[in-house]
Write an enzyme that holds these catalytic residues in place. Structure first.
Site, mmCIF file in Angstrom:
data_model
loop_
_atom_site.group_PDB
_atom_site.id
_atom_site.type_symbol
_atom_site.label_atom_id
_atom_site.label_comp_id
_atom_site.label_asym_id
_atom_site.label_seq_id
_atom_site.Cartn_x
_atom_site.Cartn_y
_atom_site.Cartn_z
ATOM 1 N N TRP B 105 0.775 -1.602 0.289
ATOM 2 C CA TRP B 105 0.044 0.219 0.433
ATOM 3 C C TRP B 105 0.968 1.099 0.097
ATOM 4 C CZ3 TRP B 105 -4.364 -0.789 -1.577
ATOM 5 C CH2 TRP B 105 -4.759 -2.493 -1.813
ATOM 6 N N ASP B 173 -1.599 6.146 6.172
ATOM 7 C CA ASP B 173 -2.679 5.601 5.873
ATOM 8 C C ASP B 173 -2.879 4.444 6.969
ATOM 9 O OD1 ASP B 173 -4.805 3.380 4.582
ATOM 10 O OD2 ASP B 173 -3.629 3.355 3.190
ATOM 11 N N LYS B 197 -13.197 -1.843 6.392
ATOM 12 C CA LYS B 197 -11.880 -2.452 6.950
ATOM 13 C C LYS B 197 -12.608 -2.620 8.415
ATOM 14 C CE LYS B 197 -7.938 -3.179 4.079
ATOM 15 N NZ LYS B 197 -8.725 -4.639 3.080
#
Lengths: 218, 218
Positions: B105, B173, B197
């Site tokens: 990511w 993040d 999530k």
């Protein structure tokens, strides 16, 4: 539907959904199709979700008679995000793009084009009440696309058919009249629409894109 | 919750929601709080929806002890869209930005920075298994921000606390560990997280942004 205490909302925002649709969503909310999970909990790679997205695309293809050489994309970001997305995908910096402004939404699209380094040509500008005669539009010979809004909600300015732009790539924002009438998709390069007004809840935008326009992103 | 035929999903995708939350959503689906409409049909300008969004923000501020000089934004587009958004909002073309890559990511965020005209400095790169020692990071003196991913799902690389980056603007993040532990928000310039999530259904990203970083968009 007085039994449900339902209120009908005729404003320009999100539309009323059929009670049967809401009831089906409600029934499936804890356990979608026997999968044991809510649709809000399942992976976008799961078979259950794959079935949902494939059925949604097939239904849309049927309703709008979408030709096989068009892709159907379900995207995030709302229709306004497409103002930038289409510039990034259809132009390089310095390219020309034609914009027709008939109200607030098409004006926002034009202003976004100006920001993103295209030569944004204001091909026609209306009075927010009517459509300027199409044969008077000052289209550029080398425009990468011609953008217009098929229905401007504030002034109620709606096109009755696709404007004639020769072999240029016609791009239409149909957020507020999407699926309200038959459309000859083959006349368009891209049709896009925020789902929340006519076809579903907020957060999804549908883009119908001709194959040959894909793959040229900046 | 065998009575509901519930299946628990422990994969990295969307998380299981508490049955009570799903039941409340289900009960309100046709008629939210007596308003006569579903939440999917109501205007984002309506009092009913204003109540929802204000309560969500207040709850989040309580849970994370978010200081008053931080704004809470509920955005569309998912966390990956933030890879570009933060560059557009924190830098001009040619500015330097530091990226720490500890997995897939944070690598994507770095690659997005490279595309958008910043001098993206790879300040540290891990082995996808552990965090490179913070005191060895090659941070730039003039970086507009330092970006890292607080928890990389694929390799399971998770920071235990905010890395020390001096007075640089730290951007995290936190999509996959958001609200899983207390966080000292004041150490960050921006914290962002896709909601799907840990805190809600897909389609929403939460950004917590320090006041002084707003208003400088390209």
């Amino acid at each position: 539907m007085a039994a449900f205490g339902r209120v009908y909302n005729f404003s320009a925002g999100p539309a009323v959904l059929p009670i049967e649709v809401l009831q089906e969503a409600q029934a499936d909310l804890l356990n979608y199709g026997g999968s044991g999970t809510s649709v809000m909990e399942m992976s976008h790679r799961s078979k259950a979700f794959e079935g949902i997205i494939k059925a949604a695309e097939a239904d849309l293809r049927t309703l709008l008679s979408i030709p096989d050489n068009y892709k159907v994309l379900f995207l995030q970001g709302g229709a306004s995000t497409q103002f930038a997305t289409l510039v990034h995908n259809l132009t390089a910096v310095g390219d020309v793009a034609d914009y027709v402004v008939t109200g607030a939404w098409s004006k926002k699209a034009y202003e976004e084009g100006l920001k993103l380094g295209v030569k944004a040509n204001l091909a026609a500008k209306g009075d927010n009440k009517s459509i300027p005669a199409v044969d008077g539009w000052k289209l550029s010979p080398d425009a990468k696309f011609v953008h217009y809004c098929d229905n401007e909600t504030i002034g109620g300015v709606e096109f009755q058919e696709a404007p004639e732009v020769g072999d240029r790539v016609l791009v239409a924002d149909m957020s507020s009249n999407f699926l309200s009438k038959p459309v000859d998709v083959s006349k368009y390069g891209i049709i896009y629409a925020g789902a929340q007004k006519n076809v579903g809840p907020a957060g999804v935008v549908i883009a119908i894109v001709r194959d040959d326009l894909l793959g040229n992103t900046r």
